[in-house]
Design an enzyme around this catalytic site. Structure first.
Site, PDB file in Angstrom:
ATOM      1  N   GLY A  13       0.826  -1.200   0.000  1.00 49.45           N
ATOM      2  CA  GLY A  13       0.000   0.000   0.000  1.00 49.45           C
ATOM      3  C   GLY A  13       0.857   1.245   0.000  1.00 49.45           C
TER       4      GLY A  13
ATOM      5  CG  ASP B 248      -8.111   5.345  13.524  1.00 46.37           C
ATOM      6  OD1 ASP B 248      -9.313   5.543  13.273  1.00 46.37           O
ATOM      7  OD2 ASP B 248      -7.235   5.304  12.649  1.00 46.37           O
TER       8      ASP B 248
END
Length: 779
Positions: free
Chosen positions: A34, A149
């Site tokens: 990524g 998160d």
């Protein structure tokens, strides 16, 4: 952004035209996993242990001091976390411009992608996964670390489909009673206090996100979503969300207790563990042992795995230097090899559960290659045949020179030079018989970066609109706030404090379903649910596949060529039984309409055409050469009876009224003929036809009995009698009866306009104005 080529060119002097893989330190880079705004994640394989790892390469030149401090804090947090359900940190390498973070590689990717491909989980599967998530979050809270998160994108799945909590970029230390104030996280998972800009307690923030995560696991969609950020914010502050019909009552209760708008009334981690839904599976309670095996991970306490140390010593790696690296949490090459070998050992044990571990061998200053067979870990733990001879070589110096020579083979010139780990004299200390350097560039730069204090929480953030695409799919604040103008701005929730309309509890009312706003199972992805490969028919894809949303949950992978499952259908009620009554009424009404239409409607239409006779409005040539009848003016009795106003009556009432008038007229004329008037020929009832126009033969309509022809006659009885009338339809031409017409029939001239028959009644089935000529009026 750092861009690395997959291969480095081999010098032309070697005579080889092929390219060799790019190397970073002791790792061979295989492919890119990524890319982000300031970093790239590569899949690599360790050259000694042959273990796959994930390397996050960060370009420090694109980070300011504040964001760089966040990166260092993330590294420091991961150094303190050693849990089976948390991504393990193996090594940290740093140069002047680059930072390399080597972590555990989760083979099966994100839970987000899994839900996208397979739809929502069953409650048993969701319970198993949620126990692992809860264990990891509780471990963080016990070490005074808040994640901030939590979302399905940060829940990874290893080769055994176990949960691995990742991405501590927004994590921070906290102290009980000292609230935090940084507004960070992902909009669909963010708590109301974050949207309101209030100070908050870290654990309560994570509990809200855990409730959203559990909802997504069970439903495959987000509880709070919207086409834009203000709409999403309003829904989160209201605390109202839909409950699908397939969710159990216990699961709903647990989610509602976690998604409470008032943080003070929100359930705690300890209470979640004791909830009835969590306790439903006793096998999970036995597996969830807080005192899990941490042997080999508590390196700073001197608890080491002697088998791993023995293997490293047999490979020629200095034992003392390895122990020092583990004690100091250096996370250099020594610690990386130790942790990677420890993982391989655990994988081997889990693959053979029946085998009992043998006692650790006695410490020896040096192990020969023949002694490796006495260890519990077989040689399969160190695979790759081309490299195995050097690993098992009894000459440690030969191994050292082979590894160092391979390191020198790296292409350090050209643009790839900043990406490669530099070769310095400290690397020679990896192997035995080498001098131990007191300090190293690899571990001194990231040892004490994380500092607790209000400065980490009181960061100045600017309100920006929601960007179209970011590195993270659901993120409120990125560390790329002060990057170059080419980078997208960070996402900050409005800091304006807004009083919650419903403080304390989540609303029990359900929102109406909308295809554009609500979960339509993960457009997504949530069905997405692109999210789609093979799955069982009972699993539904993410409800928000193709929906307009400010947060493309379970949408990104919707078009990857996989079959999209139908979205989850949310009902207005809370339980599946709430809709059974409505469905029964609908079925009853459909059956009722079906039965009502099966009898009489076709006949009723034809009766309407016969009863509502009309006069000629315009003379045109009829179809089929219909003969013309010349009839005198109608009798005054018929005129007087039909001049009443029929406005407001239904069609059926008009037909019944006219039919009764016809029957009364026929009855009176028959009685007069039998009392001495001119006797006509007694004819049997002839069909009353409009023969040539449609070539239809309608058999004689039976007259109602005389007792029924009274003023108080019920229209319902007449309707029932009419509905039972049989019609005989013939497609061929029909011969009209010859001879004098019966008294019940009267010929009408083409120009007559009988009173009482309004022009609006000049409409008959399948008969246009051009086909109207001379008609037979049934009296």
């Amino acid at each position: 952004m750092v861009i690395m080529s997959e291969f480095s060119a081999v010098p032309s002097g070697t005579g080889q035209g092929q390219q060799k893989p790019l190397r970073v330190g002791f790792y061979d880079v295989e492919r890119t996993l990524g890319k982000g705004n300031f970093a790239v994640v590569k899949l690599a394989r360790h050259r000694v242990t042959k273990t796959q790892v994930a390397i996050k390469i960060i370009d420090k030149t694109r980070l300011d001091s504040s964001n760089l401090e966040k990166i260092y804090r993330e590294v420091q947090l991961m150094k303190l976390l050693n849990h089976p359900n948390i991504i393990k940190l193996y090594q940290v390498m740093e140069t002047k411009d680059m930072l390399y973070i080597v972590t555990e590689f989760a083979k099966n990717g994100e839970m987000f992608d899994y839900l996208t491909s397979n739809g929502h989980l069953s409650e048993n599967e969701a319970r198993q996964k949620f126990w692992q998530i809860l264990s990891a979050v509780e471990y963080c809270h016990n070490h005074h670390i808040v994640h901030r998160d939590l979302k399905t994108e940060n829940l990874l799945l290893d080769s055994n489909m176990d949960i691995k909590l990742a991405d501590f970029g927004f994590g921070n230390f906290y102290k009980p009673g000292e609230p935090l104030s940084t507004w960070c996280g992902s909009p669909p998972y963010a708590a109301p206090e974050v949207f309101e800009g209030k100070e908050y307690e870290g654990p309560q923030l994570d509990v809200w996100s855990l409730g959203v995560v559990l909802y997504v696991l069970v439903c495959g969609s987000l509880p709070f979503d919207g086409p834009n950020l203000p709409t999403l914010r309003q829904r989160v502050l209201e605390g109202r969300f839909r409950i699908p019909f397939f969710m159990s009552q216990d699961c709903e209760t647990l989610i509602r207790r976690m998604l409470v708008v008032d943080p003070a009334k929100r359930i705690t981690i300890a209470q979640i563990r004791q909830h009835r839904w969590m306790q439903a599976d006793p096998t999970l309670l036995q597996q969830d042992d807080p005192a899990f095996d941490m042997q080999g991970y508590t390196s700073n306490l001197g608890d080491y795995n002697e088998q791993v140390l023995g293997i490293m010593q047999a490979l020629g790696i200095d034992r003392q230097r390895t122990i020092e690296s583990l004690q100091n949490s250096s996370y250099n090459h020594f610690a990386a090899i130790y942790y990677l070998l420890l993982e391989r050992l655990k994988e081997h044990r889990s693959a053979q559960p029946s085998s009992r571990p043998t006692p650790a061998p006695t410490r020896q200053p040096q192990l020969r290659s023949s002694d490796l067979s006495s260890l519990e870990v077989p040689q399969e733990i160190l695979p790759c045949d081309p490299f195995r001879p050097s690993l098992l070589c009894p000459q440690p110096q030969a191994l050292a020179q082979s590894v160092l020579q391979a390191e020198i083979d790296c292409d350090l010139h050209s643009s790839l030079q900043p990406l490669l780990f530099p070769l310095d004299t400290n690397c020679s200390g990896v192997f035995r018989h080498r001098s131990i350097s007191p300090s190293s560039l690899l571990d001194t730069a990231i040892s004490e970066e994380a500092r607790q204090g209000p400065s980490l929480e009181e960061e100045q953030e600017v309100q920006e609109p929601l960007p179209g695409s970011t590195g993270r799919r659901h993120t409120l604040a990125e560390v790329s706030t002060h990057f170059s103008p080419l980078n997208p701005p960070c996402i900050i929730v409005s800091s304006s404090a807004t009083a919650s309309p419903s403080e304390g509890t989540s609303s029990d009312s359900c929102l109406p379903f909308s295809a554009s706003e609500g979960p339509a199972g993960l457009g997504s992805g949530l069905a997405t649910p692109g999210l789609l490969g093979t799955s069982s028919p009972v699993r539904l894809a993410s409800p928000f596949l193709g929906s307009q949303s400010a947060t493309p949950v379970l949408q990104t992978q919707a078009g990857l060529g996989t079959a999209v499952l139908p979205p989850v259908s949310f009902q207005e009620g809370r339980r599946a039984s709430d809709t059974s009554l409505t469905q029964g009424l609908k079925a009853f009404r459909q059956q009722l309409r079906k039965n009502a239409r099966t009898k009489g409607f076709l006949g009723l239409n034809k009766i309407k055409g016969l009863a509502r006779q009309v006069c000629q409005s315009s003379v045109r040539t009829p179809r089929g050469g219909m003969s013309t009848f010349h009839t005198p003016a109608p009798s005054s009795g018929l005129q007087g009876c039909t001049t009443s106003n029929r406005e407001g009556r239904s069609l059926l009432e008009e037909v019944l009224h006219q039919q009764r008038l016809l029957q009364l007229q026929h009855h009176s004329s028959t009685a007069a003929a039998s009392s001495g008037c001119q006797q006509g020929p007694q004819l049997s009832p002839v069909p009353y036809v409009l023969a040539p126009c449609d070539s239809l033969l309608v058999s004689g309509i039976p007259l109602l009995p005389t007792p029924l022809l009274q003023a108080g006659m019920s229209p319902v009885a007449s309707a029932a009698h009419l509905l039972d009338t049989h019609l005989h339809i013939s497609a061929g031409p029909v011969a009209l009866p010859t001879g004098p017409l019966p008294q019940c029939l009267t010929r009408l001239s083409p120009g007559c306009d009988p009173a009482g028959l309004p022009q609006g009644d000049c409409e008959m089935e399948d008969l246009t104005s051009g086909q109207r000529g001379t008609f037979v009026l049934v009296q």
